[in-house]
Design an enzyme around this catalytic site. Sequence first.
Site, PDB file in Angstrom:
ATOM      1  CG  LEU A 137       9.213  18.388 -75.565  1.00 41.64           C
ATOM      2  CD1 LEU A 137       9.701  18.559 -76.773  1.00 41.64           C
ATOM      3  CD2 LEU A 137       9.834  19.330 -74.364  1.00 41.64           C
ATOM      4  N   PRO A 138       5.445  20.361 -73.865  1.00 40.59           N
ATOM      5  CG  PRO A 138       5.935  22.389 -72.959  1.00 40.59           C
ATOM      6  CD  PRO A 138       6.470  21.434 -73.431  1.00 40.59           C
TER       7      PRO A 138
ATOM      8  CB  THR B  44      -1.428  16.614 -77.195  1.00 38.39           C
ATOM      9  OG1 THR B  44      -1.399  15.573 -76.035  1.00 38.39           O
ATOM     10  CG2 THR B  44      -2.480  16.609 -77.766  1.00 38.39           C
TER      11      THR B  44
ATOM     12  CE  LYS C 276      -4.201  13.599 -75.300  1.00 36.99           C
ATOM     13  NZ  LYS C 276      -4.624  13.046 -74.243  1.00 36.99           N
TER      14      LYS C 276
ATOM     15  CE  LYS D 166      -1.408  20.925 -75.909  1.00 38.71           C
ATOM     16  NZ  LYS D 166      -0.585  19.938 -75.766  1.00 38.71           N
TER      17      LYS D 166
END
Length: 294
Positions: free
Chosen positions: A65-66, A93, A168, A243
């Site tokens: 998901l975003p 992420t 990440k 983001k």
Amino acid sequence: MARVGFIGLGNMGGGMAANLAKKGHDVRAFDLSADALERAKAAGCLTVASAAEAVEGAEAVVTMLPAGRHVEQVYAESLGGAAPSTILIDCSTIDVATARRLADDAAARGVAAVDAPVSGGIAAAEAGTLTFMVGGSAESFERAKPFLEDMGKAVIHAGASGAGQAAKLCNNLILGSTMIATCEAFVLAQRLGLDPQTFFDISGQATGQSWSMTSYCPVPGVGPASPADRDYQGGFAGALMLKDLNLALAAAQDVDAQVPMGTRARELYQAFADAGQGGLDFSGIIRMLDGKAG
Ligand code: NAD
């Protein structure tokens, strides 16, 4: 083979769910987008009407998901259907604190969860050659590993819950900066009269080489196929890179780490988003640096 719930079938999740289906898993796929559901169906997944339905009876649940708030929402809606035999694998992420909280909440219900963000981009998602960096207990890692191996070329245990996200964010701190450096070098090279292909041939084998140049070249028609060849459509949205840089900078502030390059990269991706370009692939920032957008 197992029943796998898959939630989030976008640029990355679409290819990942397809690979699980290709490996023979019974994939119950859900997304809010009707187009994404259609593509998953064509790729051999069984589409379902809600996240809760995807989770019901699943041995593993993969979310792609975003951002953290989407994962929180989906877990809140569907976690009730997870059994102690279910392993939750969040490949999105998101920030380290949310990843840890989600794993703790799941553990309180007797359900194991790992954070398993990915590196590799949509080509690797489609080819099943992603790199997964996993945060969680050794036991949870071993349970998640076979599913991740069906979607990737490398599955690495980064440490306890949240460690996958930490790896990440640090990786994308590098990626945001190398992409901008690569873009500005191509713009300068062209203005100095160098042919982009010639510059690629030289720098791609010299010390300027990076993944941003040789695997994901921001110049159309140069290097392997990349979003630049599709007018910067699809790929990894500039808004998602922004983001990730925001998450990395917030994490750096928490531990008092200096991130001057990441700070500048964040400013430039913010300008890219403010110019209405955030839906384009992040390599599209070359247009802004070339004075052609934003
Ligand atoms: P995307 O926007 O293409 O896909 C996200 C999907 O989630 C969309 O299809 C959307 O409809 C769906 N969705 C949102 N809310 C939902 C909900 N409540 N229930 C069900 N579905 C929902 O994003 P993406 O590019 O696939 O990226 C996904 C994640 O992977 C992000 O966290 C991103 O930072 C990360 N990532 C992306 C790339 C890349 O190259 N695109 C690479 C590595 C990591």
